[in-house]
Design an enzyme around this catalytic site. Structure first.
Site, PDB file in Angstrom:
ATOM      1  N   GLU A  44      46.691  41.720  28.852  1.00 55.20           N
ATOM      2  CA  GLU A  44      46.996  43.118  29.213  1.00 55.20           C
ATOM      3  C   GLU A  44      47.176  43.127  30.726  1.00 55.20           C
ATOM      4  O   GLU A  44      46.203  43.231  31.475  1.00 55.20           O
ATOM      5  CB  GLU A  44      45.835  44.038  28.819  1.00 55.20           C
ATOM      6  CG  GLU A  44      45.587  44.128  27.328  1.00 55.20           C
ATOM      7  CD  GLU A  44      46.530  45.092  26.602  1.00 55.20           C
ATOM      8  OE1 GLU A  44      47.366  45.741  27.269  1.00 55.20           O
ATOM      9  OE2 GLU A  44      46.422  45.194  25.381  1.00 55.20           O
ATOM     10  N   CYS A  58      46.753  50.962  35.257  1.00 60.94           N
ATOM     11  CA  CYS A  58      47.876  50.098  34.872  1.00 60.94           C
ATOM     12  C   CYS A  58      49.050  50.962  34.413  1.00 60.94           C
ATOM     13  O   CYS A  58      50.200  50.549  34.497  1.00 60.94           O
ATOM     14  CB  CYS A  58      47.457  49.129  33.781  1.00 60.94           C
ATOM     15  SG  CYS A  58      46.644  49.941  32.415  1.00 60.94           S
ATOM     16  N   GLY A  86      47.570  56.978  31.020  1.00 59.89           N
ATOM     17  CA  GLY A  86      46.512  57.269  30.056  1.00 59.89           C
ATOM     18  C   GLY A  86      47.018  57.195  28.637  1.00 59.89           C
ATOM     19  O   GLY A  86      48.211  57.300  28.371  1.00 59.89           O
TER      20      GLY A  86
HETATM   21  P1  NAD Z   1      42.834  40.520  38.769  1.00 62.74           P
HETATM   22  O1  NAD Z   1      43.904  39.798  38.040  1.00 62.74           O
HETATM   23  O2  NAD Z   1      42.643  40.239  40.205  1.00 62.74           O
HETATM   24  O3  NAD Z   1      41.412  40.216  38.058  1.00 62.74           O
HETATM   25  C1  NAD Z   1      41.190  40.429  36.686  1.00 62.74           C
HETATM   26  C2  NAD Z   1      40.021  39.549  36.236  1.00 62.74           C
HETATM   27  O4  NAD Z   1      40.366  38.175  36.322  1.00 62.74           O
HETATM   28  C3  NAD Z   1      38.766  39.699  37.062  1.00 62.74           C
HETATM   29  O5  NAD Z   1      37.655  39.707  36.211  1.00 62.74           O
HETATM   30  C4  NAD Z   1      38.812  38.467  37.951  1.00 62.74           C
HETATM   31  O6  NAD Z   1      37.556  38.095  38.454  1.00 62.74           O
HETATM   32  C5  NAD Z   1      39.355  37.442  36.997  1.00 62.74           C
HETATM   33  N1  NAD Z   1      40.003  36.264  37.589  1.00 62.74           N
HETATM   34  C6  NAD Z   1      40.583  36.136  38.816  1.00 62.74           C
HETATM   35  N2  NAD Z   1      41.138  34.899  38.936  1.00 62.74           N
HETATM   36  C7  NAD Z   1      40.911  34.252  37.759  1.00 62.74           C
HETATM   37  C8  NAD Z   1      41.249  32.962  37.271  1.00 62.74           C
HETATM   38  N3  NAD Z   1      41.938  32.092  38.003  1.00 62.74           N
HETATM   39  N4  NAD Z   1      40.869  32.643  36.009  1.00 62.74           N
HETATM   40  C9  NAD Z   1      40.209  33.526  35.239  1.00 62.74           C
HETATM   41  N5  NAD Z   1      39.852  34.764  35.663  1.00 62.74           N
HETATM   42  C10 NAD Z   1      40.198  35.110  36.910  1.00 62.74           C
HETATM   43  O7  NAD Z   1      43.054  42.075  38.502  1.00 62.74           O
HETATM   44  P2  NAD Z   1      42.366  43.347  39.200  1.00 62.74           P
HETATM   45  O8  NAD Z   1      42.805  43.449  40.613  1.00 62.74           O
HETATM   46  O9  NAD Z   1      40.904  43.352  38.915  1.00 62.74           O
HETATM   47  O10 NAD Z   1      42.999  44.533  38.339  1.00 62.74           O
HETATM   48  C11 NAD Z   1      44.207  45.190  38.606  1.00 62.74           C
HETATM   49  C12 NAD Z   1      45.317  44.689  37.692  1.00 62.74           C
HETATM   50  O11 NAD Z   1      44.938  44.829  36.327  1.00 62.74           O
HETATM   51  C13 NAD Z   1      46.593  45.490  37.840  1.00 62.74           C
HETATM   52  O12 NAD Z   1      47.687  44.625  37.835  1.00 62.74           O
HETATM   53  C14 NAD Z   1      46.611  46.381  36.606  1.00 62.74           C
HETATM   54  O13 NAD Z   1      47.878  46.825  36.203  1.00 62.74           O
HETATM   55  C15 NAD Z   1      45.996  45.458  35.601  1.00 62.74           C
HETATM   56  N6  NAD Z   1      45.462  46.201  34.470  1.00 62.74           N
HETATM   57  C16 NAD Z   1      46.135  46.145  33.286  1.00 62.74           C
HETATM   58  C17 NAD Z   1      45.690  46.865  32.185  1.00 62.74           C
HETATM   59  C18 NAD Z   1      46.420  46.828  30.881  1.00 62.74           C
HETATM   60  O14 NAD Z   1      45.838  47.235  29.877  1.00 62.74           O
HETATM   61  N7  NAD Z   1      47.672  46.369  30.820  1.00 62.74           N
HETATM   62  C19 NAD Z   1      44.535  47.659  32.304  1.00 62.74           C
HETATM   63  C20 NAD Z   1      43.860  47.691  33.520  1.00 62.74           C
HETATM   64  C21 NAD Z   1      44.340  46.950  34.598  1.00 62.74           C
END
Ligand code: NAD
Length: 517
Positions: A265, A299, A466
């Protein structure tokens, strides 16, 4: 600690006077790197959390596997009864947990509570599901035979979640995964450890009260290294990852590389299209909420606005006055509509995006500059002005249009034909949410059909931002093709077996194949 913070933490039994254990594998532990939970509104350090070491991740995975072996034999409706109790326990703490989301993530009070409501809603849904996770009986071509499609529990499901929904995304996954008979191991965003600790305490106390191992809902806090350890482990049967496209791409490759199951996601770059016949009294507030709500950190936030040329002036002048009426404030204060960005780094990303827009000749209609006059303690927070920009042209290949900036920056383009707007809507790599504003049924037909929006969420007279839990939630293309929550999403949390049963006295081969002389 400020009194606003200590009241909330106290109500949830979180003691922040010493370092908190950030790992739960049946017991609370943690001796890894210290994570600081920082309030985005004031800059105050709320607590220090001891995250997981590699050895603790490994042990948590072992405990999850043991817990799964117990839990898979609990009948599904009994698992549903446990979920019902989890739902009740969360509902009882809805306001306190909602306040913690606002305190630690920075979203406004009604949205913090909304996350808890979403958890309660999906738990309700999964209670019902626990009596309806049905397989099928398939007609066999062979006499005296029957074929069953049987769903069984899958194993250990790791849930890696993003900072912006520090509770609800876990809820979506936990509820379906528990109903399906799995153990889950949660790796939350490193900047929201308190939300994950508070929720895990509530969930696991219900599990234990029911004689089920707490490790059915384990927790490992930590950053990238902990995330990599979880994702790379062959002890994890499915990885449900919510986060950025960049990290999701790596996670997808790693899980695919070991033939695990993965649900992604990822980022959105969502557009709203407004036709000349749209009801602007509905469309303008919806675009305002979509672009400015959650300070642009959903998102599904509206990032692109495509306006028909005949309504541009009217629409933008009304939207601009809504933007100018919004004041930043403490998200815990019920009158606040605009909270902070979650981190200092996000403020930098916002400024880089505005600089790039200016450099490429965009007109900044409103916003673009930082707040310089905020009173203490908000002057320690990550507040930015919501921004509307009109780039010189719509070129969906340009990063201005093709990348997700996780901040309240809305870009506007002008079209004459719906076909053009749909082409722009679909022209970006992401495919999460989209919204068309019209009262003409012919436009609706185009929009939701084969020549319409290619996103996972295709709304009409409803904003991009949402969603309810009843439908499957997720996006296409670089958003990762994942589906969570309602619809058929539960089918991913089980392993399916096709079982051919022979009740006859013959053993014929399929397709009439003969293997004897
Ligand atoms: P991020 O990708 O920085 O982190 C997400 C998760 O991945 C965190 O728990 C982080 O610690 C972990 N992580 C980081 N590097 C990793 C690796 N190499 N291996 C495994 N895990 C790792 O995202 P963020 O900044 O926390 O969130 C914002 C993003 O999430 C935005 O792009 C947003 O659109 C997206 N998002 C998508 C949805 C959806 O349902 N499509 C919902 C909420 C947020």
């Amino acid at each position: 600690l400020s009194s606003r913070a200590s009241t909330i933490l106290h109500a949830l039994d979180i003691r922040s006077d010493s370092e908190l254990a950030g790992v739960y594998d049946g017991e609370w532990t943690g001796s890894g790197e210290i994570l600081e939970s920082v309030c985005p509104t004031t800059g105050e350090v709320l607590a220090r959390v001891k995250s997981a070491t590699p050895a603790e991740v490994e042990r948590a995975l072992e405990r999850s596997r043991e817990a799964y072996k117990v839990f898979r034999t609990v009948p599904a409706p009994k698992r549903g009864e446990i979920l019902r109790q989890i739902r009740e326990a969360l509902a009882a703490k809805r306001d306190d947990l909602g306040a913690l989301v606002s305190l630690e993530m920075g979203k406004i009070r009604t949205e913090g509570e909304g996350e808890l409501q979403e958890f309660v809603d999906i738990a309700d849904y999964a209670v019902g599901l626990s009596r309806m996770m049905n397989g099928r009986v398939v007609a066999s071509e062979r006499p005296g035979h029957s074929i069953l499609e049987v769903p069984n529990p899958l194993g250990v499901v790791a849930v890696l979640s993003a900072f912006n929904f520090p509770v609800a995304v876990y809820g979506w996954n936990l509820a379906l995964s528990l109903a399906a008979g799995n153990a889950t191991l949660w790796k939350p965003a490193p900047s929201t450890p308190l939300c994950s600790i508070a929720v895990t305490k509530i969930v696991t106390s219900v599990l234990e009260k029911n004689g089920v191992p707490g490790a059915v809902a384990g927790l490992v806090t930590g950053g990238k290294v902990v995330g990599e350890a979880v994702v790379g482990s062959s002890d994890v049967d499915m990885v449900s990852f919510t986060g950025s496209e960049a990290v999701g791409r790596e996670v997808g490759k790693v899980v695919q590389g070991r033939f695990g199951k993965v649900l992604l996601e990822l980022g959105g770059n969502n557009a709203a299209i407004v036709m000349p016949d749209a009801d602007l009294d509905m469309a303008i507030p919806a675009v305002f909420f979509g672009a400015v709500g959650t300070a642009g950190q959903r998102c599904t936030s509206t990032r692109r606005l495509y306006l028909h040329s005949s309504i541009v002036q009217k629409f933008l002048s009304r939207l601009e006055s809504l933007y100018q009426s919004v004041r930043p404030g403490d998200p815990l204060d019920r009158s606040t509509l605009l909270g902070p960005l979650h981190t200092r780094a996000a403020v930098g990303i916002y400024h880089d995006a505005v600089d790039h827009l200016l450099k490429t000749g965009a007109e900044i209609l409103t916003g673009g500059a930082p707040y310089t006059d905020l009173p203490a303690p908000l002057n320690g927070g990550n507040f930015v002005r919501p921004t509307i920009a009109i780039p010189q042209e719509v070129n969906v290949k340009d990063p201005v249009w093709s990348t997700e900036t996780f901040a309240p920056v809305l870009k506007v383009g002008v079209f004459d034909e719906l076909e053009q707007a749909i082409e722009w809507n679909n022209g970006v790599p992401q495919g999460l949410s989209s919204s068309l504003w019209t009262r003409d049924i012919r436009n609706v037909g185009k929009w939701i059909g084969p020549v319409g929006s290619d996103a996972g969420i295709v709304n009409v007279n409803v904003g991009t931002s949402g969603a309810e839990i009843g439908a499957a939630f997720g996006g296409n293309k670089s958003t990762g093709w994942g589906r969570e929550s309602g619809g058929d999403a539960w089918k991913q949390y089980v392993r399916w077996s096709a079982c051919t049963l022979n009740f006859s006295d013959e053993a014929p081969l399929a397709q009439g194949v003969q293997f004897s002389n």
